[in-house]
Design a protein around this motif. Structure first.
Motif, PDB file in Angstrom:
ATOM      1  N   ALA A   1       0.835  -1.202   0.000  1.00  0.00           N
ATOM      2  CA  ALA A   1       0.000   0.000   0.000  1.00  0.00           C
ATOM      3  C   ALA A   1       0.870   1.253   0.000  1.00  0.00           C
ATOM      4  CB  ALA A   1      -0.905   0.000   1.227  1.00  0.00           C
ATOM      5  N   GLU A   2       0.370   2.302  -0.610  1.00  0.00           N
ATOM      6  CA  GLU A   2       1.049   3.592  -0.559  1.00  0.00           C
ATOM      7  C   GLU A   2       0.985   4.132   0.867  1.00  0.00           C
ATOM      8  OE1 GLU A   2       2.702   5.296  -2.919  1.00  0.00           O
ATOM      9  OE2 GLU A   2       2.450   3.623  -4.312  1.00  0.00           O
ATOM     10  N   VAL A   3       2.083   4.724   1.320  1.00  0.00           N
ATOM     11  CA  VAL A   3       2.152   5.276   2.670  1.00  0.00           C
ATOM     12  C   VAL A   3       2.467   6.761   2.572  1.00  0.00           C
ATOM     13  CG1 VAL A   3       3.266   5.111   4.923  1.00  0.00           C
ATOM     14  CG2 VAL A   3       2.993   3.060   3.536  1.00  0.00           C
ATOM     15  N   SER A   4       1.634   7.598   3.189  1.00  0.00           N
ATOM     16  CA  SER A   4       1.845   9.042   3.144  1.00  0.00           C
ATOM     17  C   SER A   4       3.063   9.420   3.978  1.00  0.00           C
ATOM     18  CB  SER A   4       0.610   9.769   3.671  1.00  0.00           C
ATOM     19  OG  SER A   4       0.469   9.529   5.067  1.00  0.00           O
ATOM     20  N   GLU A   5       3.606  10.607   3.715  1.00  0.00           N
ATOM     21  CA  GLU A   5       4.786  11.020   4.473  1.00  0.00           C
ATOM     22  C   GLU A   5       4.454  11.243   5.946  1.00  0.00           C
ATOM     23  OE1 GLU A   5       6.525  14.783   3.529  1.00  0.00           O
ATOM     24  OE2 GLU A   5       4.599  15.735   3.105  1.00  0.00           O
ATOM     25  N   SER A   6       3.241  11.673   6.250  1.00  0.00           N
ATOM     26  CA  SER A   6       2.869  11.840   7.649  1.00  0.00           C
ATOM     27  C   SER A   6       2.787  10.483   8.348  1.00  0.00           C
ATOM     28  CB  SER A   6       1.538  12.585   7.771  1.00  0.00           C
ATOM     29  OG  SER A   6       0.505  11.914   7.088  1.00  0.00           O
ATOM     30  N   ALA A   7       2.338   9.446   7.621  1.00  0.00           N
ATOM     31  CA  ALA A   7       2.307   8.100   8.191  1.00  0.00           C
ATOM     32  C   ALA A   7       3.718   7.554   8.363  1.00  0.00           C
ATOM     33  CB  ALA A   7       1.495   7.173   7.295  1.00  0.00           C
ATOM     34  N   VAL A   8       4.609   7.874   7.434  1.00  0.00           N
ATOM     35  CA  VAL A   8       6.017   7.468   7.556  1.00  0.00           C
ATOM     36  C   VAL A   8       6.626   8.039   8.829  1.00  0.00           C
ATOM     37  CG1 VAL A   8       8.327   7.802   6.570  1.00  0.00           C
ATOM     38  CG2 VAL A   8       6.426   7.140   5.089  1.00  0.00           C
TER      39      VAL A   8
ATOM     40  N   HIS B   1       6.637  28.649   5.028  1.00  0.00           N
ATOM     41  CA  HIS B   1       7.911  28.589   4.294  1.00  0.00           C
ATOM     42  C   HIS B   1       7.713  27.715   3.058  1.00  0.00           C
ATOM     43  CE1 HIS B   1      10.134  30.480   7.630  1.00  0.00           C
ATOM     44  NE2 HIS B   1       9.324  29.772   8.399  1.00  0.00           N
ATOM     45  N   PRO B   2       7.128  28.277   1.995  1.00  0.00           N
ATOM     46  CA  PRO B   2       6.766  27.482   0.807  1.00  0.00           C
ATOM     47  C   PRO B   2       7.938  26.727   0.186  1.00  0.00           C
ATOM     48  CG  PRO B   2       5.763  29.662   0.707  1.00  0.00           C
ATOM     49  CD  PRO B   2       6.722  29.692   1.857  1.00  0.00           C
ATOM     50  N   GLU B   3       9.143  27.241   0.326  1.00  0.00           N
ATOM     51  CA  GLU B   3      10.296  26.567  -0.277  1.00  0.00           C
ATOM     52  C   GLU B   3      10.541  25.186   0.331  1.00  0.00           C
ATOM     53  OE1 GLU B   3      11.972  28.995   3.171  1.00  0.00           O
ATOM     54  OE2 GLU B   3      10.329  29.115   1.713  1.00  0.00           O
ATOM     55  N   MET B   4      10.014  24.947   1.534  1.00  0.00           N
ATOM     56  CA  MET B   4      10.200  23.651   2.189  1.00  0.00           C
ATOM     57  C   MET B   4       9.287  22.561   1.609  1.00  0.00           C
ATOM     58  SD  MET B   4      12.644  24.011   4.252  1.00  0.00           S
ATOM     59  CE  MET B   4      13.571  25.501   3.886  1.00  0.00           C
ATOM     60  N   ALA B   5       8.351  22.966   0.766  1.00  0.00           N
ATOM     61  CA  ALA B   5       7.450  21.988   0.153  1.00  0.00           C
ATOM     62  C   ALA B   5       8.182  21.084  -0.836  1.00  0.00           C
ATOM     63  CB  ALA B   5       6.305  22.697  -0.553  1.00  0.00           C
ATOM     64  N   LYS B   6       9.402  21.474  -1.216  1.00  0.00           N
ATOM     65  CA  LYS B   6      10.175  20.655  -2.158  1.00  0.00           C
ATOM     66  C   LYS B   6      10.748  19.393  -1.504  1.00  0.00           C
ATOM     67  CE  LYS B   6      11.559  24.744  -4.807  1.00  0.00           C
ATOM     68  NZ  LYS B   6      12.709  25.581  -5.263  1.00  0.00           N
ATOM     69  N   VAL B   7      10.723  19.327  -0.175  1.00  0.00           N
ATOM     70  CA  VAL B   7      11.307  18.199   0.548  1.00  0.00           C
ATOM     71  C   VAL B   7      10.193  17.396   1.214  1.00  0.00           C
ATOM     72  CG1 VAL B   7      12.921  17.473   2.352  1.00  0.00           C
ATOM     73  CG2 VAL B   7      13.414  19.514   0.967  1.00  0.00           C
ATOM     74  N   SER B   8      10.227  16.085   1.054  1.00  0.00           N
ATOM     75  CA  SER B   8       9.261  15.196   1.687  1.00  0.00           C
ATOM     76  C   SER B   8       9.991  14.187   2.563  1.00  0.00           C
ATOM     77  CB  SER B   8       8.441  14.442   0.636  1.00  0.00           C
ATOM     78  OG  SER B   8       7.698  15.340  -0.164  1.00  0.00           O
ATOM     79  N   ALA B   9       9.259  13.605   3.515  1.00  0.00           N
ATOM     80  CA  ALA B   9       9.833  12.548   4.341  1.00  0.00           C
ATOM     81  C   ALA B   9      10.113  11.334   3.459  1.00  0.00           C
ATOM     82  CB  ALA B   9       8.882  12.173   5.471  1.00  0.00           C
ATOM     83  N   ARG B  10      11.270  10.746   3.646  1.00  0.00           N
ATOM     84  CA  ARG B  10      11.748   9.654   2.786  1.00  0.00           C
ATOM     85  C   ARG B  10      11.725   8.347   3.562  1.00  0.00           C
ATOM     86  NH1 ARG B  10      16.949   7.373   1.919  1.00  0.00           N
ATOM     87  NH2 ARG B  10      17.293   6.713  -0.247  1.00  0.00           N
ATOM     88  N   THR B  11      11.141   7.321   2.965  1.00  0.00           N
ATOM     89  CA  THR B  11      11.132   6.018   3.616  1.00  0.00           C
ATOM     90  C   THR B  11      12.495   5.349   3.454  1.00  0.00           C
ATOM     91  OG1 THR B  11      10.263   5.000   1.598  1.00  0.00           O
ATOM     92  CG2 THR B  11       8.665   5.636   3.287  1.00  0.00           C
ATOM     93  N   ALA B  12      13.072   4.902   4.568  1.00  0.00           N
ATOM     94  CA  ALA B  12      14.364   4.219   4.511  1.00  0.00           C
ATOM     95  C   ALA B  12      14.211   2.781   4.033  1.00  0.00           C
ATOM     96  CB  ALA B  12      15.027   4.243   5.886  1.00  0.00           C
ATOM     97  N   HIS B  13      13.024   2.219   4.232  1.00  0.00           N
ATOM     98  CA  HIS B  13      12.769   0.837   3.828  1.00  0.00           C
ATOM     99  C   HIS B  13      11.275   0.657   3.604  1.00  0.00           C
ATOM    100  CE1 HIS B  13      11.179   0.081   7.858  1.00  0.00           C
ATOM    101  NE2 HIS B  13      12.250   0.717   8.327  1.00  0.00           N
ATOM    102  N   LEU B  14      10.906  -0.415   2.941  1.00  0.00           N
ATOM    103  CA  LEU B  14       9.491  -0.687   2.710  1.00  0.00           C
ATOM    104  C   LEU B  14       8.790  -0.979   4.031  1.00  0.00           C
ATOM    105  CD1 LEU B  14       9.498  -2.962  -0.471  1.00  0.00           C
ATOM    106  CD2 LEU B  14       8.964  -0.525  -0.317  1.00  0.00           C
ATOM    107  N   PRO B  15       7.731  -0.270   4.350  1.00  0.00           N
ATOM    108  CA  PRO B  15       7.027  -0.521   5.613  1.00  0.00           C
ATOM    109  C   PRO B  15       6.465  -1.933   5.668  1.00  0.00           C
ATOM    110  CG  PRO B  15       6.356   1.575   4.633  1.00  0.00           C
ATOM    111  CD  PRO B  15       7.162   0.853   3.603  1.00  0.00           C
TER     112      PRO B  15
END
Length: 260
Positions: A44-51, A89-103
């Motif tokens: 399943a797709e996992v949102s960055e907030s869930a990550v 800080h709109p410029e921060m929208a370019k960065v998302s939380a990155r999954t280190a491994h498959l949940p």
């Protein structure tokens, strides 16, 4: 495509230390999950907030399964924090939380007998099967972790194990290592480096570190820049790096992630 793991066998942890019984003859009443071949069940797709919620909860407990209600509530709170930060800080929208491994996924290197037992049950099947291998500790742990799907890789002696979406992968890894027949257990890690976000809450205040990274990231990003923010209620404050280093909330994040 999965990132393959090392093949050297890891030392086993004493079974009695983690409360798992030794290998013994399984009975028909022993716990065993019903599983399918892993290719039959797409992750399943996992949102960055869930990550981020999964990361935070996994740091707080050694429980094999994380509390689903708390995870959802924490993910909603984090989603609001990130929205407020990016609005300010709109410029921060370019960065998302990155999954280190498959949940919820582990790669197990197992001995031939256990591999054969698992692969034999799944061979030629097109539907769910009860994964009862004869290794009671292994079967019981699979049931506790709500194992959903398995993929045997014969040429490597590796089992891809797709666990519950609320599995605490670190705790599950340690638990599998305590079982006879398991030689190593590792997350299905993503290779390389990249931009990321980390967050922690202390005293009602969210501390958020945004890590911008670029330049040959598959080999380990050459350039990195950290930005620090606190979010409390509707207030977002950007913290200068020199001041952030004096704040325990940010120091904790940097230590956990080994960011410099």
């Amino acid at each position: 495509m999965m990132a393959w793991i090392r093949f050297a066998a890891c030392g086993l942890v004493l079974l009695s230390g983690l409360g798992f019984p030794p290998k013994s003859q399984a009975s028909e009443t022993a716990p065993a999950p019903t599983v399918v071949l892993a290719d039959s069940l797409e992750p399943a797709e996992v949102s960055e907030s869930a990550v981020l919620a999964l990361r935070i909860l996994a740091r707080e407990t050694d429980d094999l399964l994380l509390d689903a209600k708390r995870r959802r509530g924490l993910a909603r709170e984090i989603e609001g924090v990130l929205k407020r930060l990016r609005y300010a800080h709109p410029e921060m929208a370019k960065v998302s939380a990155r999954t280190a491994h498959l949940p919820g996924v582990l790669l197990l290197g197992v001995r031939p007998g256990l591999f054969k037992a698992v692969a034999g049950l799944l061979e030629g099947t097109s539907g769910p099967v009860a994964l009862r291998t004869g290794n009671r500790a292994f079967d019981a742990l699979n049931a506790r972790l709500e194992l959903r799907a398995v993929r045997p890789y014969r040429h490597m002696g590796v089992l891809l194990m797709r666990l519950s979406r609320r599995a605490n992968v670190g705790a599950a890894q340690r638990a599998y290592m305590a079982i006879e027949g398991v030689e190593y257990a590792e997350p299905d890690a993503h290779l390389g480096d990249g931009p990321d976000i980390e967050a922690a809450k202390s005293g009602g205040v969210w501390h958020v570190v945004v890590r911008r990274a670029w330049g040959d990231c598959p080999a380990g990003c050459i350039y990195k820049k950290l930005s620090f923010f606190t979010v409390a209620g509707g207030e977002v404050e950007r913290i200068e790096p020199s001041n952030a280093m004096k704040m325990s909330g940010f120091r904790k994040i940097l230590t956990i992630r080994n960011w410099r």
